[in-house]
Design an enzyme around this catalytic site. Structure first.
Site, PDB file in Angstrom:
ATOM      1  CG  ASP A 187      16.186-178.376  40.710  1.00  0.00           C
ATOM      2  OD1 ASP A 187      16.773-178.245  39.800  1.00  0.00           O
ATOM      3  OD2 ASP A 187      15.819-177.481  41.501  1.00  0.00           O
ATOM      4  CG  HIS A 216      23.378-179.943  37.834  1.00  0.00           C
ATOM      5  ND1 HIS A 216      24.501-179.465  38.466  1.00  0.00           N
ATOM      6  CD2 HIS A 216      22.304-179.338  38.177  1.00  0.00           C
ATOM      7  CE1 HIS A 216      23.823-178.368  39.314  1.00  0.00           C
ATOM      8  NE2 HIS A 216      22.699-178.296  38.871  1.00  0.00           N
ATOM      9  NE  ARG A 241      14.183-174.050  37.835  1.00  0.00           N
ATOM     10  CZ  ARG A 241      14.399-173.957  39.339  1.00  0.00           C
ATOM     11  NH1 ARG A 241      15.125-174.776  39.913  1.00  0.00           N
ATOM     12  NH2 ARG A 241      13.781-172.849  39.938  1.00  0.00           N
ATOM     13  CG  ASP A 286      18.125-172.441  38.255  1.00  0.00           C
ATOM     14  OD1 ASP A 286      17.020-172.979  38.128  1.00  0.00           O
ATOM     15  OD2 ASP A 286      19.022-173.004  39.316  1.00  0.00           O
ATOM     16  CG  ASP A 304      24.317-174.165  41.107  1.00  0.00           C
ATOM     17  OD1 ASP A 304      23.807-173.068  41.083  1.00  0.00           O
ATOM     18  OD2 ASP A 304      23.905-175.228  40.797  1.00  0.00           O
ATOM     19  CG  ASP A 344      12.043-173.623  42.345  1.00  0.00           C
ATOM     20  OD1 ASP A 344      12.128-174.954  42.230  1.00  0.00           O
ATOM     21  OD2 ASP A 344      12.683-172.937  43.027  1.00  0.00           O
TER      22      ASP A 344
END
Lengths: 530, 945
Positions: B619, B677, B603, B544, B431, B296
């Site tokens: 992201d 998004h 993701r 996610d 979300d 991440d």
């Protein structure tokens, strides 16, 4: 796909008791009926081409402007007219025809999709009328209230203006008065000062005399104390017993040194002891005290003078005057100073004698002069304070008058008010023309959501929204800001708050101040196209 | 979405210094370089040279399809076992493991869709230097060289690929720690030891001896076995490693593996996503290797080989003559070095690309896909790990997302906004803020108190919703999900045997062990309508943070010494997200009784993730560079099977200018997964918030997407059947043209649409390369014809989305764009027949119900071939065994590039003929046939005369 033509049987205004049938292709508004003549070639409304009539609503788009398919979804830019008898007629994009979703309350948009739609026009019409009725009532009452607010604002405005000019006049008078009082004060302070100085001088002289006498007595006392053999002389040997007098502080008072202290002779009698006294008195420790050095007898005595000192300050009169004006902090400092005074030392016993230190009270004449001067000072201060107050008031009124309270001042009453809305988590507070804030219900500090910025409605209705900005900064984001949307209501209430974007708040606020003059009654009952 | 503001006070304070120290770009110091990863450093310190490995030819065993052979490392005498398989479809599988590992080494399960079918290996020659095996196809042979050990795959006299030719086969055998026994006990069986002590305190001595004896025995055996071993140096980081404040206990010691592959003649290699880097892989000499380790990464940087959220260890090599692939089946942290050189081959100066794979644990298990065409490699890989799942049609439409839509009213308002501004959309997304305190499978009781009502409102408009369900589970004894996972003992364990806990959105969280099939089965049941309360059939799922993201873990992920049953997290790391999506998709299938196709966005991913849904590029940021990067990132994923790829439209972090937002919509409308998004801290950016002009531009872009949905759907159907990517780099379709090899600013959809999005600020024009000598391309907006094999300058305005249809293709559209794709189900088709130089064209049309498995289970679909040749356009059935009836019909046929006919006739299946009206525009050679009106599933022919 052959449902090209529709017989529209429209019951018009049932209340009027008659009905007519108007034939036209599906989706065509009555106003355009004349362009769609049955069995005559149809010319696209943009004039781009002419097609046989059977290609109108044949579910194929022939006209660039979509006008040949008012009743099908064939043209991407077409629109469909719902008659919506009992409610308002409307146009919908033709992409919503037969998409399985009921858009027209009269169900006419879903004629071939299998969707089962209920005709809700009558009900919607009723609700709409009720709503309009209600809104009209609110608007009506609100508008009345608004008039009152305007009148009130006007009155207040005038009042404030009046008050302002009155205050400005007053202010001038007060200023003059203050100047006069200043002179009076200065006149009264001159004799006061002189009398105080006189008194002080007399006391200083007196003190010097007392001091000398005391020194003499002390000297005699010490002489006796030193004269161990009571032969009327203080000898070198007798002096040597006082090692504290050692001039070079090497721990031993030698013979030579003692001799030196005695003025170069071996012994002195009482009358010639004075020379020696001058050189030893600073260091000399009384034998009785030296014996019990650990004891601190004068403690009580030495503390007493502190409070006693107060009525007899040594400060000059100017300081005294300052002291009157001192705030708490200074007072504390003053006390601290007292408290910080080193504890009285045994080495300076004479300073701790209360009676000698204390200045005698002023005589009656001086006192009278002081009292008189103090009175003029008080008067002056009082006048000065009053003037400052008036200045503040003038400033405040001027500030208030500088706000844009709307074209007729209808928002004046919101000034210096605050309105709260409690949600599950927060209490929101709107103080119009001041600030918006948010406070957690269950503990936590208040967050500023913005300070008054400006009116922020669109050009044609500037006063329908307020903007508050420069609130508390957001982490990694902008400063918080709030838009307050104003709608007409009988009461002045915060209706809702939300945060559509991070740190950008939206508040809905009703107030009579934005109510518009209601339309004449008959408009409400206009059945639209029917 | 990454961690940021909505962490509660405590957590925020605790994490601030670590996470938020740099606001504008990735904090590289949070992530390891090769030098900071002990095994990578050890491995990379081994330089090319003579390999210490020797093949023990006498140990060779050859069965029908499997050859085994022992390898010995002459330095340490440790033996390896080499297995070779010839697989069906022109692939070779090479496996290398220790002959007798101290403990089993991890072999990746569940990624291959089946044990790959083999074909017989034929031993052609054998002598003391090696042996030659036939690989069946043409003149392909495999040569095993004994000393040093080396494999070469030949095609005739040409070397296609060599293994260990640079001597970089390094296999760290499992070993016992070389210090005191007592230390060993404490480090290897410490936790068990503690338990024994506490439970049987009186028997401590005896047990201790027992354990000790065992260990000693093992040690003794080991010593015996490797008698002549030269003492190997202990190197730093072999038995423990720290990174920043995190330590990795490494009780098993060193276990890494490495192997080199050389591609003579190859200059272009692709694949090994996910990296924010160019399509064509770059040489890593003197820099960092490409890293595959699901992470991440906060605000990732572009043109950088750093690891990102997903990992697919598949690399493709390409030359004008041949395309090949390598699939390195290993789920541990992996680094890939690429170097290129020029070597003398066949008398000339030829390029060569050398690739070296390094993984932290597991075994060497590599599939060599021998092509020869690009589509062959893709089919070969698809035969191993499966194809793209076939999504519901609506999932190919437009998705509206934001962190976060605040409450039900907000959802309603946004939904209404789309109708008010007449912009279609199919999905609105929620979300993490929609949950009750980041407890997934719940709803915030205040903001989303009536989820079913909200879903019904959407359903009434034929729209859908996605909610996020992340794999970190709040540790809260009153939370049902947590309670059940704990009671079933499904959590991943820390090295000491307790439940592993880390910080994530909810604060303290546990991580279910998705590698456990029982856990996955249980997880799937949680999506049942009666378990996940408030849900309905129009609710789908978003996974996610499934790298997994652990805010306070090393590199923001899980400690490698955490335990998944008997395996360390180290062994399975890159598989975690794959399993999360697998279990979630299974849940969505099960809740409908196996009827409905799932839609799950993830993701994190691994090889095989294509079978479970869509991925997005994580992201990104509202920057032009990120818009550009979305193309190579999705192209790379498509090459390795993952077709359903998209980037956050508008950019997740930061705020796009209206121009960037519009351009991103225009590009996104032509990328497979089309979702806007935005980060929580950014201002709202629903399409209508930037003035009427921008609203109109965005509306137009979205509408173009909707008109092309039939084509998208057909492409996905084909991707599902064959694995061929939906979004393709040009070289895939024009493999012989080196001019296409490095193109990454334009792409093909299928083989018939070429898209060159505008990705520069203030652009006045783009230069597109239209490939193919002899091809013609038609601008889909102007119908202007262009010759292939040239660079075309296209002036652009804000309205422009340069798209070209290939001459020779037929593309189907639905031109009645409605408010959602489901509303368009029965709408008629318009066929765009773009003819090539030979005056022919062909295409396909696929139709089914759009959302169930009936196409597969009951053959309920229509698949037709459309052919235009010699003036006749006909629709014929490609799948006579299937049946489906559709209400859709053909409303218009547009021919591009044809001469004006004198007449057009429609002949239907019953033989009836009827004339068709038409319009002809000679300037653009555009012929529009009016309303053939035939059913889209029927046979028909149109004759032009």
């Amino acid at each position: 796909m052959s449902c090209a033509y529709l017989l529209l049987a429209l019951s018009l205004s049932v209340c009027l008791g008659y009905a007519v049938e108007v034939q036209r292709p599906r989706g065509v508004p009555l106003s355009k009926r004349q362009f769609y003549e049955e069995n005559k070639p149809f010319t696209c409304l943009d004039g781009s081409r002419t097609i046989p009539f059977d290609r109108v609503n044949d579910d194929y788009c022939d006209c660039k402007d979509g006008s040949d398919e008012p009743g099908t979804a064939a043209c991407p830019n077409g629109s469909f007219h719902c008659t919506n008898a009992g409610y308002k007629p409307s146009f919908i994009p033709s992409s919503r025809i037969n998409d399985g979703i009921c858009d027209c309350c009269d169900t006419t948009d879903e004629y071939n999709s299998g969707a089962t739609c209920q005709n809700t026009c009558r009900e919607m019409g009723r609700q709409e009328r009720e709503l309009l009725q209600k809104q009209a009532e609110i608007a009506k009452e609100g508008f009345l209230l608004k008039q009152q607010l305007i009148n009130e604002a006007k009155r207040q405005q005038e009042e404030k203006q009046g008050k302002l000019s009155e205050m400005q006049t007053n202010r001038k008078t007060m200023e003059d008065k203050l100047e006069a009082l200043r002179t009076v004060k200065e006149v009264a302070e001159q004799p006061e000062k002189e009398a105080k100085e006189r008194h002080l001088k007399a006391w200083e002289d007196q003190k010097a005399i007392i001091h000398a006498e005391k020194d003499k007595a002390k000297m005699a006392e010490v002489f006796l104390e030193l004269d161990d053999d009571e032969d009327g002389y203080v000898s070198v040997a007798e002096l040597q017993s006082h090692s504290e007098l050692d001039p070079d502080s090497d721990g031993a008072l030698t013979e030579v040194e003692a001799q030196g202290l005695l003025g170069g002779v071996d012994k002195v009698d009482a009358s010639s002891f004075e020379t020696a006294w001058v050189s030893i008195k600073e260091k000399y420790i009384s034998e009785s005290q030296a014996d019990s050095a650990a004891v601190d007898p004068p403690a009580e005595e030495t503390r007493q003078p502190v409070p006693d000192n107060e009525p007899y300050p040594e400060d000059d009169p100017v300081d005294e005057e300052d002291e009157n004006e001192d705030d708490d902090e200074d007072e504390e400092d003053y006390r601290d100073e007292d408290g910080d005074k080193p504890p009285p030392s045994v080495h300076t016993p004479e300073k701790s004698e209360p009676d000698e230190d204390a200045m005698p009270p002023y005589d009656a004449h001086t006192k009278a002069l002081i009292d008189a001067a103090q009175k003029t000072r008080d008067d002056f201060d009082e006048a000065e304070r009053a003037l400052r107050e008036v200045d503040d008031q003038i400033k405040s009124i001027e500030k208030e008058l500088s706000f844009d309270f709307g074209p007729s001042g209808e928002f004046t009453h919101l000034y210096s008010q605050c309105y709260e809305l409690s949600t599950s988590e927060y209490v929101y507070k709107l103080c119009p023309f001041n600030r918006v804030s948010q406070k957690p219900k269950y503990g936590g500090s208040e967050t500023n959501l913005g300070s008054w910025g400006s009116w922020a409605g669109p050009e044609d209705s500037l006063y329908s929204a307020m903007k508050y900005d420069h609130g508390t900064g957001c982490w990694q984001g902008p400063n918080r800001s709030t838009t307050v949307k104003l709608t007409c209501g009988k009461e002045t209430v915060v209706m809702s708050t939300s945060e559509p974007s991070r740190c950008e708040y939206l508040m809905e606020f009703t107030t009579p101040a934005v109510c518009q003059e209601p339309l004449p009654d008959h408009v409400l009952h206009d059945p639209g196209e029917l | 979405m990454y961690m940021q503001t909505c962490v509660m006070g405590l957590l925020l304070v605790a994490l601030l210094p670590v996470l938020f120290s740099i606001a504008d770009a990735v904090d590289r110091s949070n992530f390891k370089t090769c030098d900071q990863s002990a095994f990578c450093k050890r491995q990379r310190d081994v330089k090319p040279g003579q390999s210490p490995y020797r093949a023990l030819l006498e140990t060779m065993e050859l069965s029908e399809a499997r050859l085994t052979l022992q390898l010995i490392n002459d330095n340490n005498k440790v033996r390896l076992l080499l297995e070779l398989y010839r697989l069906q479809g022109n692939m070779t599988r090479v496996r290398i493991n220790e002959l007798k590992p101290l403990r089993p080494r991890y072999e990746v399960p569940d990624v291959l869709i089946q044990e790959p079918p083999t074909e017989s290996l034929l031993l052609l020659e054998r002598d003391e230097h090696g042996m030659v095996l036939s690989l069946g196809v043409d003149d392909q042979r495999l040569i095993i060289n004994a000393r040093p050990f080396r494999l070469d795959i030949m095609d005739g006299p040409k070397v296609l690929l060599s293994l260990n030719s640079r001597g970089l086969l390094v296999f760290e055998h499992l070993r016992l720690r070389k210090d005191t026994i007592s230390h060993k006990i404490s480090s290897t069986v410490g936790s068990m030891w503690d338990k024994i002590k506490s439970v049987f305190s009186s028997k401590t001595e005896a047990d201790a001896e027992g354990v000790e004896n065992d260990v000693e025995q093992n040690e003794a055996e080991k010593v015996e076995e490797v008698e002549e071993v030269t003492e190997e140096e202990e190197q730093p980081g072999m038995w423990e490693e720290t990174f920043k404040s995190h330590s990795d206990a490494k009780p098993s010691g060193p276990s890494s593996i490495s192997l080199d592959f050389s591609f003579p003649g190859v200059d272009h290699v692709y694949g090994i996503p996910e990296h924010a880097d160019s399509l064509k892989l770059r040489t890593t000499d003197g820099g960092e290797p490409y890293r595959l380790y699901n992470l991440d990464v906060f605000q990732y940087e572009l043109y950088n080989p750093m690891a990102l959220y997903g990992a697919v260890p598949v690399l493709l090599s390409h030359t004008a003559e041949r395309t090949m692939g390598l699939f390195w089946l290993n789920a541990a942290e992996t680094w890939v070095d690429i170097s290129s050189s020029r070597a003398v081959q066949g008398g000339g100066d030829a390029p060569q690309t050398d690739v070296r794979w390094i993984s932290e644990s597991g075994i060497i298990d590599v599939f060599i896909m021998l092509g020869p065409r690009p589509t062959d490699v893709i089919s070969q890989y698809a035969s191993l790990t499966g194809t793209q799942s076939f999504p519901p049609l609506s999932a190919l439409a437009y998705h509206q997302c934001r962190w976060n839509y605040n409450d039900q009213e907000d959802v309603q308002a946004v939904d209404n906004g789309f109708d008010e501004y007449d912009i279609p959309y199919d999905f609105i997304w929620l979300d993490i803020e929609h949950t009750d305190g980041k407890r997934y499978f719940t709803w915030d009781p205040n903001k989303f108190s009536q989820p079913r009502e909200m879903l019904q409102n959407l359903k009434d408009k034929k729209r859908k919703m996605v909610t996020i369900v992340d794999p970190h589970i709040k540790v809260d004894s009153s939370y049902k999900i947590h309670k059940e996972i704990r009671s079933k003992d499904f959590y991943i364990k820390n090295k000491d045997g307790g439940d592993y806990e880390g910080w994530c959105w909810p604060g303290n969280a546990g991580y279910p062990d998705f590698t456990n099939p029982e856990m996955r089965a249980w997880w799937a049941t949680m999506f049942a309508y009666d378990q996940y309360e408030g849900t309905m059939d129009n609710l789908y799922t978003w996974n996610d943070m499934n790298e997994p993201s652990v805010f306070n873990g090393p590199e923001v992920t899980m400690h490698k010494d955490a335990l998944h049953g008997g395996w360390e997290h180290r062994d399975v790391h890159n598989l975690y997200g794959f399993y999360v999506q697998m279990a979630t998709a299974q849940g969505l299938i099960q809740r409908s009784g196996g009827v409905e196709r799932p839609f799950v966005l993830t993701r994190a991913f691994f090889a095989g993730s294509q079978r479970y849904g869509a991925v997005w590029t994580g992201d990104n940021a509202a920057e032009w560079g990120h818009l550009k990067m979305s193309i190579p990132m999705c192209l790379s994923l498509g090459l390795v099977g993952i077709s359903f790829c998209g980037a956050d439209v508008g950019g997740f972090f930061k705020t796009p200018s209206p121009e960037l937002l519009v351009r991103w919509y225009q590009a996104g409308a032509y990328q497979p997964f089309f979702r806007a998004h935005a980060h929580l801290d950014t201002p709202r950016r629903e399409p209508w918030l930037f003035g009427p002009e921008n609203t109109a531009l965005i509306r137009e872009a979205v509408r173009q997407r909707y008109t092309l949905l039939p084509y998208w759907y057909q492409l996905f159907y084909n991707a599902h059947r064959t694995g061929q990517p939906v979004m393709r780099p040009l070289w895939l379709e024009y493999p012989g043209d080196p001019a296409t090899f490095a193109i990454e600013d334009e792409f093909l959809l299928g083989k018939d649409l070429l898209v060159h999005p505008v990705t520069d600020e203030g652009s006045h024009g783009v230069t597109a390369f239209l490939p193919g000598e002899g091809e013609v391309w038609y601008d889909v907006h102007t119908y202007k014809k262009h010759q292939g094999n040239l660079n075309l300058y296209i002036p652009v305005t804000m309205n422009s989305i340069p798209v070209f249809q290939r001459g020779g293709s037929i593309i189907t559209r639905k031109e009645r764009v409605r408010r959602s794709s489901s509303c368009m189900e029965d709408d008629p088709y318009t066929l765009y027949v773009a003819v090539n130089a030979q005056g022919t064209a062909e295409g396909e049309l696929y139709i089914d119900d759009g959302h169930t498995f009936n196409y597969e289970k009951q053959n309920q679909f229509i698949h037709r071939r459309l052919t235009f040749t010699e003036g006749s356009l006909s629709s014929s059935n490609l799948s006579p065994d299937s049946q489906f009836s559709t209400a859709s019909w053909v409303e218009k046929v547009i021919f591009i590039g044809v001469p004006k006919p004198s007449a057009a006739t429609l002949r239907t299946a019953d033989g009836a003929e009827s004339p068709l009206e038409f319009e002809f525009d000679p300037a653009s050679e555009l012929l529009a046939l009016r309303k053939p009106g035939v059913n889209a599933g029927a046979d028909w022919t149109i004759h032009l005369r």
